[in-house]
Design an enzyme around this catalytic site. Structure first.
Site, short mmCIF file in Angstrom:
data_model
loop_
_atom_site.label_atom_id
_atom_site.label_comp_id
_atom_site.label_asym_id
_atom_site.label_seq_id
_atom_site.Cartn_x
_atom_site.Cartn_y
_atom_site.Cartn_z
N ARG A 100 -11.50 -46.64 33.48
CA ARG A 100 -11.14 -47.61 34.51
C ARG A 100 -10.73 -48.93 33.88
O ARG A 100 -10.91 -50.00 34.45
CB ARG A 100 -12.32 -47.82 35.42
CG ARG A 100 -13.60 -48.06 34.64
CD ARG A 100 -14.45 -49.02 35.28
NE ARG A 100 -15.78 -48.97 34.71
CZ ARG A 100 -16.82 -49.42 35.33
NH1 ARG A 100 -16.68 -49.93 36.51
NH2 ARG A 100 -18.00 -49.39 34.75
N ARG A 189 -14.81 -48.61 19.21
CA ARG A 189 -16.23 -48.29 19.32
C ARG A 189 -16.62 -47.24 18.28
O ARG A 189 -15.75 -46.56 17.74
CB ARG A 189 -16.50 -47.71 20.72
CG ARG A 189 -15.93 -48.51 21.85
CD ARG A 189 -15.70 -47.64 23.09
NE ARG A 189 -14.99 -48.38 24.12
CZ ARG A 189 -15.49 -48.72 25.31
NH1 ARG A 189 -16.73 -48.37 25.63
NH2 ARG A 189 -14.78 -49.39 26.17
N ASP A 260 -20.82 -44.86 22.60
CA ASP A 260 -19.54 -45.34 23.15
C ASP A 260 -19.65 -46.79 23.60
O ASP A 260 -18.64 -47.40 23.93
CB ASP A 260 -19.09 -44.46 24.32
CG ASP A 260 -20.12 -44.35 25.42
OD1 ASP A 260 -21.26 -43.95 25.11
OD2 ASP A 260 -19.83 -44.70 26.57
#
Ligand code: AMP
Ligand code: MG
Length: 496
Positions: A100, A189, A260
């Site tokens: 998103r 990440r 993550d």
């Protein structure tokens, strides 16, 4: 003049680069934003505007709300959903990625490159069952946390802006959609490396190592890939140790330390149901879905090391086990060293003394048993000048602990004899280390409830206080207070 009639502004001049997007399809998917309808500006971070070379007047640009929601793209932007995977609560999830949010591109200013990442940008190929939206509540929480931590000198992503909309978004209840532009030196990440490792895209993984080294460890950029990978792993271990020490020293619990949500450069990253301690409670669990306390406050250093192990495993395609072990072995001594330094500063101790660790541990035990507010205690200690009875401090500690406090203060007084600074100098330094204003959950909640009712003034007030948390700000005492018992342990929704 621009088409919209405004003066030419730095907004028109901002030209994003797209180094990450250029890495190619192994790293993400070009995705246009699906902007929120009828967006309106809620708050703008002037410090971050300056960081990326924008002028505060740009906020008046008629298209500003369009830019900050993705309805209009900054010049040069190539919006990309980044692909990553990661370990969530100990299990590997291959399905992750920007579900998103989109990397809009990179802004270069004053010799530094900043990623602009639009959160709440709509569905992407990695959305799975999600709606691609972010709600006002979680956006405000992220926005405030980035500032609070940065002001406390703890590395964190920040945000440029929050925009709201009346678009309904379903969570536990109906809420409204919002968009935030997250700004960080990188959005890479641990999970980016895990993805390329587990899918055996090893050339792409090497490229990613080089990409991060070019930006953050330029000294190794011409060396063979193994050397670059080792330097990067050592760098991440060092930064992560520093980060964990910082969190423990200020009483910050992240709440969802999945791989993550771990930045390769050691920024605090991805804010969910985080919390700052009120009472000193080592076992504090801020995430109500964390039934086993995997991400409890005092579990964080161990879990950061667990995450580093997962990262190191992903580096096993490039480095021998012995090298990986050696890199990981640096974590604990660094953590202890950083934490000791930070706690000494909180106690106003400039010199190093063998007994300091014990002195600190005994104080923390006292705070725990006395159910003492962590930040208020250290702020009060900053004003302490050896007076007896130590009334201000006693008022914070339950009566059953007064004797223990007196004994501890006696040892503290003795320890202070070894210092050379004057009381005033020490106090000044401690007041610049122990914040008066803390991002407490009950205050965040108050700000969120006002914003949900259309009043952004409390957000603006709290934001300014959190950007300067060591200053006294007379007249704003209510924002420095500990919660009543009802305001402690507010259930924080994990949905965002
Ligand atoms: P988080 O819990 O925010 O760290 O997100 C975990 C994963 O779920 C990431 O891949 C996110 O992109 C994805 N995700 C979280 N919320 C949404 C949403 N509302 N729509 C789509 N994907 C989402
Ligand atoms: Mg996340």
């Amino acid at each position: 003049m621009t088409k919209s009639g405004a003066q030419t502004s730095s907004l028109d001049q901002l030209h994003l680069q797209h180094h990450y997007a250029d890495l190619g399809p192994a790293f993400g998917t070009p995705t246009p934003p699906a902007p929120l309808q009828n967006p309106h500006q809620i708050h703008v971070n002037q410090q971050v505007m300056a960081l990326i070379g924008l002028d505060t007047k740009d906020v008046e640009h008629p298209d500003w709300p369009l830019y900050t929601t993705g309805a209009k793209l900054f010049a040069g932007s190539e919006p990309t959903a980044m692909k990553y995977t990661g370990h969530q609560f100990g299990g590997y999830n291959p399905e992750l990625g920007d579900g998103r949010a989109l990397l809009l591109g990179e802004a270069e200013h004053a010799g530094k490159r900043w990623d602009l990442h639009l959160k709440g940008a709509g569905k992407t190929p990695y959305s799975r069952f999600g709606d691609g939206r972010a709600v006002l509540r979680s956006t405000i929480r992220e926005y405030l946390a980035g500032e609070a931590l940065t002001a406390l000198r703890i590395r964190s992503t920040r945000a440029l802006s929050i925009a709201g909309s009346n678009e309904p978004v379903a969570r536990e209840k109906m809420e409204t959609g919002a968009a935030l532009i997250r700004v960080a030196r990188t959005h890479i990440r641990f999970g980016h490396f895990e993805y390329l490792f587990y899918t055996r895209q090893l050339d792409a993984q090497k490229r990613l190592v080089e990409f991060v080294c070019e930006q953050f460890i330029p000294d190794v950029k011409d060396q063979p890939i193994q050397q670059q990978a080792e330097a990067l792993l050592r760098f991440t271990v060092q930064r992560s140790a520093e980060l964990a020490a910082g969190w423990q020293s200020v009483g910050f619990a992240h709440g969802v330390l999945n791989t993550d949500n771990m930045s390769i450069i050691g920024d605090t990253f991805d804010f969910g149901p985080y919390g700052f301690l009120d009472d000193y409670e080592p076992g504090f669990i801020c995430n109500h879905s964390d039934h086993t306390g995997r991400y409890a406050f005092d579990a964080q250093p161990g879990v950061v090391l667990w995450n580093l192990n997962a990262l190191a495993h992903a580096f096993s395609s490039l480095l021998d086990t012995e090298v990986l072990k050696d890199c990981l072995g640096e974590f604990q001594p660094l953590l202890i060293d950083y934490y000791a330094g930070l706690m000494r500063a909180k106690l106003g101790l400039e010199m190093e003394d063998d007994g300091d660790q014990q002195l600190c541990a005994d104080l923390l035990e006292l705070l725990e048993h006395g159910r003492v507010d962590y930040s208020l205690f250290f702020r009060a200690l900053s004003h302490y000048a050896g007076e007896r009875p130590a009334g201000t401090l006693e008022a914070l500690v339950s009566p059953s602990q007064h004797e223990a406090l007196g004994n501890w203060l006696q040892r503290y007084d003795q320890r202070l004899q070894k210092e050379t600074r004057s009381v005033q100098e020490r106090s000044r330094a401690m007041l610049a280390t122990n914040p008066k204003f803390v991002l407490r959950n009950y205050l965040a909640q108050k700000v969120i409830e006002a914003a949900e009712a259309g009043d952004y003034q409390p957000l603006s007030v709290f934001f300014d206080l959190l950007q300067a948390p060591f200053d006294e700000h007379p007249g704003f005492e209510e924002w420095a207070a500990a919660p009543t018992d009802a305001g402690k342990h507010l259930p924080i929704s994990c949905s965002s």
